[in-house]
Design an enzyme around this catalytic site. Structure first.
Site, PDB file in Angstrom:
ATOM      1  N   ARG A  89      36.387  43.474  37.245  1.00 15.71           N
ATOM      2  CA  ARG A  89      36.117  45.325  37.712  1.00 15.71           C
ATOM      3  C   ARG A  89      35.828  45.251  38.885  1.00 15.71           C
ATOM      4  NH1 ARG A  89      38.611  49.342  34.758  1.00 15.71           N
ATOM      5  NH2 ARG A  89      38.885  48.748  33.126  1.00 15.71           N
ATOM      6  N   ILE A  90      36.130  45.742  39.986  1.00 16.81           N
ATOM      7  CA  ILE A  90      35.392  46.326  41.563  1.00 16.81           C
ATOM      8  C   ILE A  90      34.499  47.024  41.704  1.00 16.81           C
ATOM      9  CG2 ILE A  90      35.993  46.327  43.769  1.00 16.81           C
ATOM     10  CD1 ILE A  90      38.992  45.283  43.206  1.00 16.81           C
ATOM     11  N   HIS A 107      33.615  32.698  40.162  1.00 19.86           N
ATOM     12  CA  HIS A 107      34.952  32.899  40.438  1.00 19.86           C
ATOM     13  C   HIS A 107      36.516  32.009  40.834  1.00 19.86           C
ATOM     14  CE1 HIS A 107      39.044  35.000  42.787  1.00 19.86           C
ATOM     15  NE2 HIS A 107      39.607  33.699  43.098  1.00 19.86           N
TER      16      HIS A 107
END
Ligand code: GRF
Length: 190
Positions: A89-90, A107
């Site tokens: 989620r951002i 990432h």
């Protein structure tokens, strides 16, 4: 270093951190594990006897209020650092500001190449011969914060997205634990 770990998926990165903490290999205390949806990562935390919390977007009227609820849930555990370990989620600028300089993300690419939710697929589609993993500080722009550590992973001729991601994740678990170990030696003031 007290951390709150946020997850959305299978939680293999979380498991690597749990194992390293339990073995006394890093000076880290996992205060709680949170998620945006029920997932294997939360189950792993529960199995390890760690406090968990769930803050689902669907349970809040809009993104702003979801972000605020998430921020409060994380802050309640007074972490020195917040780890996004496969948290898909951002978060908004207010969340980032609340824990400024203290949020760490992992990432599956060598940033700044291939930011976003499909890093492995994008790297394969581009035809790169080497990709990898980045552990970085979270800032308001997605996948853009200062890089803390990186490891390279060669792409093999016949790699599928799943095969490549598995090899990246093997490197990712190691890199993440090492990076947390280093960070634990320089815990920022709250
Ligand atoms: C990791 O590769 C992470 O970087 C990416 O999704 C994967 C999550 O794996 N965003 P897991 O949930 O830790 O097994």
């Amino acid at each position: 270093m007290r951390i709150v770990v946020m997850v959305s998926g299978s939680g293999t990165n979380l498991q690597a951190v749990l194992d390293a903490v339990r073995a006394g290999r890093i000076d880290v205390e996992i205060a709680a594990v949170g998620a945006d949806k029920p997932c294997r990562g939360l189950e792993r935390a529960e199995a390890a006897g760690i406090t968990t919390f769930l803050v689902r977007p669907a349970d809040h009227p809009d993104r702003t209020r979801w972000n605020r609820a998430l921020q409060e849930a994380v802050a309640a555990h007074a972490p020195d650092r917040v780890l996004f370990a496969g948290f898909m989620r951002i978060v908004d600028a207010e969340f980032v500001e609340a824990f400024r300089g203290r949020i760490v993300n992992t990432h599956p690419s060598l940033l700044p190449s291939f930011p976003g939710a499909h890093a492995v697929r994008d790297a394969l589609a581009h035809g790169v011969k080497v990709t990898g993993v980045t552990v970085h500080e979270v800032v308001a722009d997605v996948d853009a914060g200062p890089i803390l550590a990186q490891a390279a992973v060669p792409v093999q001729e016949e790699d599928t997205e799943a095969q490549l991601h598995e090899r990246i994740k093997a490197a990712e678990r190691q890199l993440l634990v090492d990076a947390l170990g280093l960070l634990a030696r320089s815990v920022p003031a709250r």
